[in-house]
Design a protein around this motif. Structure first.
Motif, PDB file in Angstrom:
ATOM      1  N   UNK A 274      40.253 -18.743  58.514  1.00 44.05           N
ATOM      2  CA  UNK A 274      41.652 -20.178  58.021  1.00 44.05           C
ATOM      3  C   UNK A 274      41.811 -19.816  56.603  1.00 44.05           C
ATOM      4  N   UNK A 275      43.345 -19.727  56.086  1.00 45.71           N
ATOM      5  CA  UNK A 275      43.730 -19.811  54.918  1.00 45.71           C
ATOM      6  C   UNK A 275      44.163 -21.152  54.821  1.00 45.71           C
ATOM      7  N   UNK A 276      43.313 -20.809  53.368  1.00 48.96           N
ATOM      8  CA  UNK A 276      43.116 -22.530  52.083  1.00 48.96           C
ATOM      9  C   UNK A 276      44.795 -22.333  51.650  1.00 48.96           C
ATOM     10  N   UNK A 277      45.606 -21.495  51.543  1.00 52.43           N
ATOM     11  CA  UNK A 277      46.694 -21.669  50.982  1.00 52.43           C
ATOM     12  C   UNK A 277      48.070 -22.365  52.189  1.00 52.43           C
ATOM     13  N   UNK A 278      47.958 -21.925  53.196  1.00 57.53           N
ATOM     14  CA  UNK A 278      48.576 -22.408  54.308  1.00 57.53           C
ATOM     15  C   UNK A 278      47.670 -22.723  55.935  1.00 57.53           C
ATOM     16  N   UNK A 279      48.689 -22.730  56.360  1.00 57.70           N
ATOM     17  CA  UNK A 279      48.104 -23.756  57.771  1.00 57.70           C
ATOM     18  C   UNK A 279      47.733 -21.606  59.041  1.00 57.70           C
ATOM     19  N   UNK A 280      47.870 -21.062  58.353  1.00 54.99           N
ATOM     20  CA  UNK A 280      47.876 -19.724  58.826  1.00 54.99           C
ATOM     21  C   UNK A 280      46.258 -19.072  58.769  1.00 54.99           C
TER      22      UNK A 280
END
Length: 301
Positions: A274-280
């Protein structure tokens, strides 16, 4: 390996000598049958010319047999080299084992990928497989064409994905593969490849992509003796192979978890994180933090 190469060189010399003896015998036969009678026209010499004719026919027959043997042994040697190249390519194309870190999402087929491997070649195959599978397909394709191939599955490659060696030339050839989908290969990439060619003292090279080349890149390639093959040209080349060869290439393409990217640094299959910057999410190396190879955005995988 060195002993095998020496034996192959000895066999090659023997084949050349066989061909040389065959052509010599043919030449002698032609001289006895066609040239010598021209100089033996007198009444006393005509009998000598007639006596030499059987020897001429015998020389022609011996030459034909020797040349036939050379043809058979040469074809057998070529078939053996092609078989060895196919075996080596298939061995190098094997994927690395997947390590379970326990911290990443379990593997799941890439979005848009089919649940079953394709049975025929199309651009969809390139879209479904990851970059390492694409390189393996390219290498196997060159091996089918009779080249001896050499590559490495991961790590710094010096700008060369595949080394090719033709039995007809001592000069090696290099290939760079770019598994891109939605953007063309530009001049920047080809200029870097030209630098690699120069560093190896090569005047030509091959650049292959699953995508396409920009117009500027095409012009640059023509000016610098870079042979380019885009996805369409690659599919056309595959289409010229026999059905069995095309099926073998599909097996290489869909080997293992073909949809999961391989870490270019350590060769391990990557995992979705999981990306910490967005929901992607993104693809990251399963060996992180021991391996800090480049991550791949999920949308580009």
């Amino acid at each position: 390996m060195a002993r095998s190469k020496r034996q192959e060189r000895r066999r090659e010399r023997a084949r050349r000598q066989l061909a040389g003896k065959g052509w010599t015998a043919v030449l002698v036969g032609l001289l006895l049958l066609l040239v010598v009678p021209i100089f033996l026209r007198g009444p006393m010499l005509a009998g000598l010319g007639a006596a030499l004719r059987p020897a001429g026919w015998a020389a022609l027959a011996i030459g034909a047999v020797l040349l036939a043997l050379h043809h058979v042994t040469d074809r057998a040697a070529k078939a053996n080299r092609a078989s060895e190249a196919d075996s080596a390519s298939a061995s190098r194309a094997r994927t690395e084992p997947v390590l379970d870190t326990g911290t990443a999402s379990p593997p799941s087929p890439r979005q848009g990928a089919s649940s079953h491997a394709a049975t025929t070649w199309s651009a969809a195959v390139f879209a479904e497989i990851e970059w390492r599978r694409f390189e393996a397909v390219c290498e196997a394709l060159y091996a089918q064409a009779g080249f001896a191939t050499r590559s490495q599955s991961h790590g710094a490659d010096g700008g060369v994905d595949i080394w090719l060696q033709s039995q007809h030339s001592d000069q090696p050839r290099i290939v760079q593969c770019k598994h891109w989908q939605n953007r063309p290969v530009g001049v920047k990439e080809l200029r870097e490849f030209l630098g690699v060619m120069t560093s190896h003292g090569l005047k030509s090279g091959t650049y292959v992509t699953s995508s396409r080349f920009s117009s500027d890149a095409i012009a640059f390639a023509k000016a610098n003796r870079i042979h380019i093959q885009d996805g369409e040209a690659l599919l056309k080349l595959i289409g010229q192979r026999t059905p069995a060869q095309q099926a073998a290439l599909l097996e290489v393409a869909y080997e293992g978890e073909y949809w999961r990217p391989t870490c270019a640094s350590c060769g391990t299959k990557m995992v979705e994180r999981p990306s910490a910057k967005n929901d992607g999410s993104f693809w990251g190396c399963a060996n992180y933090p021991r391996c800090r190879g480049k991550t791949i955005p999920k949308a580009r995988a």
